[in-house]
Design a protein around this motif. Structure first.
Motif, PDB file in Angstrom:
ATOM      1  N   MET A  92       0.816  -1.074   0.128  1.00  0.00           N
ATOM      2  CA  MET A  92      -0.130   0.013   0.035  1.00  0.00           C
ATOM      3  C   MET A  92       0.862   1.155   0.108  1.00  0.00           C
ATOM      4  O   MET A  92       1.723   1.238   0.588  1.00  0.00           O
ATOM      5  N   VAL A  93       0.374   2.301  -0.583  1.00  0.00           N
ATOM      6  CA  VAL A  93       1.101   3.482  -0.887  1.00  0.00           C
ATOM      7  C   VAL A  93       0.310   4.533   0.199  1.00  0.00           C
ATOM      8  O   VAL A  93      -0.816   4.951  -0.370  1.00  0.00           O
ATOM      9  N   VAL A  94       1.075   5.288   0.892  1.00  0.00           N
ATOM     10  CA  VAL A  94       0.500   6.242   1.802  1.00  0.00           C
ATOM     11  C   VAL A  94       1.363   7.593   1.633  1.00  0.00           C
ATOM     12  O   VAL A  94       2.631   7.558   1.951  1.00  0.00           O
ATOM     13  N   VAL A  95       1.088   8.634   1.105  1.00  0.00           N
ATOM     14  CA  VAL A  95       1.874   9.730   0.774  1.00  0.00           C
ATOM     15  C   VAL A  95       1.378  10.977   1.479  1.00  0.00           C
ATOM     16  O   VAL A  95       0.357  11.221   1.179  1.00  0.00           O
ATOM     17  N   ARG A  96       1.750  11.524   2.447  1.00  0.00           N
ATOM     18  CA  ARG A  96       1.669  12.663   3.558  1.00  0.00           C
ATOM     19  C   ARG A  96       1.169  13.987   2.551  1.00  0.00           C
ATOM     20  O   ARG A  96       0.291  14.649   2.585  1.00  0.00           O
ATOM     21  N   ASP A  97       2.355  14.280   1.753  1.00  0.00           N
ATOM     22  CA  ASP A  97       2.291  15.307   0.672  1.00  0.00           C
ATOM     23  C   ASP A  97       2.959  15.106  -0.451  1.00  0.00           C
ATOM     24  O   ASP A  97       4.312  14.779  -0.485  1.00  0.00           O
ATOM     25  N   ALA A  98       2.363  14.861  -1.313  1.00  0.00           N
ATOM     26  CA  ALA A  98       2.781  14.329  -2.576  1.00  0.00           C
ATOM     27  C   ALA A  98       3.779  15.298  -3.325  1.00  0.00           C
ATOM     28  O   ALA A  98       4.687  14.947  -4.231  1.00  0.00           O
ATOM     29  N   THR A  99       3.643  16.532  -2.967  1.00  0.00           N
ATOM     30  CA  THR A  99       4.829  17.675  -3.598  1.00  0.00           C
ATOM     31  C   THR A  99       6.119  17.293  -3.167  1.00  0.00           C
ATOM     32  O   THR A  99       7.109  17.890  -3.556  1.00  0.00           O
ATOM     33  N   LEU A 100       6.126  16.552  -1.904  1.00  0.00           N
ATOM     34  CA  LEU A 100       7.531  15.943  -1.192  1.00  0.00           C
ATOM     35  C   LEU A 100       7.808  14.781  -1.561  1.00  0.00           C
ATOM     36  O   LEU A 100       9.094  14.186  -1.422  1.00  0.00           O
ATOM     37  N   ASP A 101       7.131  14.053  -2.467  1.00  0.00           N
ATOM     38  CA  ASP A 101       7.362  12.839  -2.757  1.00  0.00           C
ATOM     39  C   ASP A 101       7.996  12.901  -4.283  1.00  0.00           C
ATOM     40  O   ASP A 101       7.364  13.198  -5.315  1.00  0.00           O
ATOM     41  N   PRO A 102       9.331  12.124  -4.745  1.00  0.00           N
ATOM     42  CA  PRO A 102       9.774  12.338  -5.972  1.00  0.00           C
ATOM     43  C   PRO A 102       9.225  11.435  -6.970  1.00  0.00           C
ATOM     44  O   PRO A 102       9.258  11.691  -8.432  1.00  0.00           O
ATOM     45  N   ARG A 103       8.215  10.554  -6.498  1.00  0.00           N
ATOM     46  CA  ARG A 103       7.644   9.820  -7.413  1.00  0.00           C
ATOM     47  C   ARG A 103       6.319  10.367  -8.068  1.00  0.00           C
ATOM     48  O   ARG A 103       5.927  10.184  -9.194  1.00  0.00           O
ATOM     49  N   PHE A 104       5.989  11.438  -7.148  1.00  0.00           N
ATOM     50  CA  PHE A 104       4.732  12.236  -7.530  1.00  0.00           C
ATOM     51  C   PHE A 104       4.690  13.633  -7.834  1.00  0.00           C
ATOM     52  O   PHE A 104       3.928  14.406  -8.309  1.00  0.00           O
ATOM     53  N   GLU A 105       5.952  14.284  -7.490  1.00  0.00           N
ATOM     54  CA  GLU A 105       5.972  15.781  -7.387  1.00  0.00           C
ATOM     55  C   GLU A 105       5.676  16.505  -8.863  1.00  0.00           C
ATOM     56  O   GLU A 105       5.296  17.665  -8.902  1.00  0.00           O
ATOM     57  N   GLN A 106       6.087  15.687  -9.983  1.00  0.00           N
ATOM     58  CA  GLN A 106       5.691  16.076 -11.260  1.00  0.00           C
ATOM     59  C   GLN A 106       4.502  15.833 -12.048  1.00  0.00           C
ATOM     60  O   GLN A 106       4.367  16.205 -12.932  1.00  0.00           O
ATOM     61  N   ASN A 107       3.827  15.204 -11.208  1.00  0.00           N
ATOM     62  CA  ASN A 107       2.444  14.436 -11.636  1.00  0.00           C
ATOM     63  C   ASN A 107       1.383  15.666 -11.947  1.00  0.00           C
ATOM     64  O   ASN A 107       1.294  16.547 -10.907  1.00  0.00           O
ATOM     65  N   PRO A 108       0.651  15.593 -12.960  1.00  0.00           N
ATOM     66  CA  PRO A 108      -0.262  16.787 -13.342  1.00  0.00           C
ATOM     67  C   PRO A 108      -1.274  16.934 -12.245  1.00  0.00           C
ATOM     68  O   PRO A 108      -1.953  17.819 -12.099  1.00  0.00           O
TER      69      PRO A 108
END
Length: 421
Positions: A92-108
């Motif tokens: 399971m993936v749990v991300v508190r702040d996606a802007t700080l996660d390299p997997r998602f920070e550039q996601n639209p």
């Protein structure tokens, strides 16, 4: 929710082709919304304390949003999907702040091009073979955390989503099966109508020459020289008896076809039928120098025409497939058992290998192409056995050969009658 397309790579699972085949079998993409899905999705948002939840199904090129809660679902390019990334993660993936996660920070969905997601969590949707079809996703526009209990709840709800999807798949399979049954039923009706027409035509075509044979033999019987010669008279009487019996059989076959192939059950003396069969096959039995022994046989409950065909096919087969290295011997015996009556036809012929015995009951199967035949006889026997709710067992005769055992149930043991045809 708006969509965006761009030339951006997305992770592809190692089992991608199998995963896509499984997804296609479920038939959920493009189908009407599954009625139980919105409730499970809404419960996921409630359990996780967030305003948005959705089931994201990842296809070959697109993400499809099902049962969306808190926003209007839609579709987007797979390269834009956050779940397309998380579906290849081991848990399971749990991300508190996606802007700080390299997997998602550039996601639209994070940058504002599509949305301003901050908190994101997803539990994978796995089929029974372990292929990930997508994820149950919850998200918020502000940072957030999940307690261990909330994580466990999201995981359980993801499994519930798969239960709903599985139920949909089984419903589709059931609908397809019912549709196949209906189409098969219609085809069977058409086939039975064609069979009845064919049987009627064949019966008519056989009657014409048989009428001539009956007339000619009857005329011979009235010739004084024939009447005065015991051997000639016996031959004529036998020919007349066989021709008359064939006429009756043709009538029975025509009647049989006209009622859709349903057996007409009555008390049948197997002893009488067996002797008639041996008389009818006298020429081929004599040519093979075969000996046929008929022990006292029981009276059973069945269709006399079908049982005559059954015995005739089995005796005829025993003659045809005799062992050229020894005299042909055929023995018919009968006994009463707790299950009913068992008729055994044993020969000392070439036998049937154990591995081929189930196959010889199939239509057009011929193990020995050196012997003339069509491969229909034993298949017909099998259908007659099924029509009588009986059982046919093929055994080896002690010393070599084949023993056919047919067990016919007693009337009070008969649970159903299967139409022949």
């Amino acid at each position: 929710m708006t969509t965006s397309t761009r030339d951006r790579a997305f992770p592809v699972p190692a089992d991608e082709q199998e995963r896509l085949r499984s997804l296609a079998e479920y038939g959920i993409v493009g189908a009407p919304e599954l009625p139980d899905l919105p409730s499970v999705v809404a419960l996921a948002a409630y359990v996780c304390g967030v305003p948005n939840a959705v089931v994201n199904i990842i296809g070959a090129t697109q993400q499809h949003q099902l049962g969306a809660y808190g926003f209007e679902g839609g579709a987007c390019a797979r390269e834009d999907s956050m779940c397309a990334i998380s579906m290849v993660e081991p848990e399971m993936v749990v991300v508190r702040d996606a802007t700080l996660d390299p997997r998602f920070e550039q996601n639209p969905f994070v940058t504002g091009e599509i949305n301003h997601v901050r908190f994101y969590a997803s539990a994978q949707l796995r089929d029974r073979d372990g292929h990930v079809l997508g994820a149950l996703c919850v998200f918020d526009q502000k940072p957030h955390d999940l307690t261990p209990q909330q994580r466990e709840g999201l995981d359980k709800l993801a499994r519930m989503v798969m239960d709903v999807i599985d139920l949909h798949r089984h419903s589709r399979l059931l609908e397809q099966a019912l549709d196949q049954v209906h189409r098969t039923g219609r085809e069977l009706q058409r086939s039975n109508a064609s069979l009845q027409h064919f049987a009627g035509q064949v019966s008519h075509d056989l009657k014409n020459p048989l009428t001539g044979v009956l007339g000619f033999v009857a005329m011979l019987a009235d010739v004084p020289a024939v009447a005065a010669d015991p051997i000639a008279k016996r031959s004529v009487d036998k020919a007349l008896s066989s021709a008359t019996r064939m006429w009756r059989m043709i009538e029975d076959v025509l009647s049989h076809a006209s009622v859709g192939g349903r057996p007409s059950f009555t008390d049948v003396s197997l002893d009488s039928v067996a002797h008639q069969v041996v008389d009818d096959l006298a020429t081929s039995i004599a040519a093979a120098r075969a000996t046929v022994e008929i022990e006292p046989l029981p009276t059973v409950h069945g269709d006399v025409t079908q049982l005559r065909v059954l015995i005739q096919n089995l005796v005829s087969n025993a003659v045809k497939f005799r062992d050229p290295g020894r005299p042909c011997r055929i023995r018919l015996t009968g006994e009463e058992t707790p299950a009913g009556w068992t008729l055994s036809i044993a020969d000392n012929g070439i036998g049937i290998p154990a591995e081929d015995r189930p196959r010889v009951l199939e239509m057009f199967t011929r193990l020995n192409t050196d012997v003339e035949g069509s491969g229909i006889g034993l298949a017909t026997c099998q259908r007659i056995v099924e029509a009588h709710d009986a059982a046919l067992v093929i055994d080896e005769t002690p010393g070599g050969g084949t023993t056919m055992r047919i067990t016919l149930p007693k009337p009070f043991d008969r649970l159903s009658l299967v139409p022949l045809g």
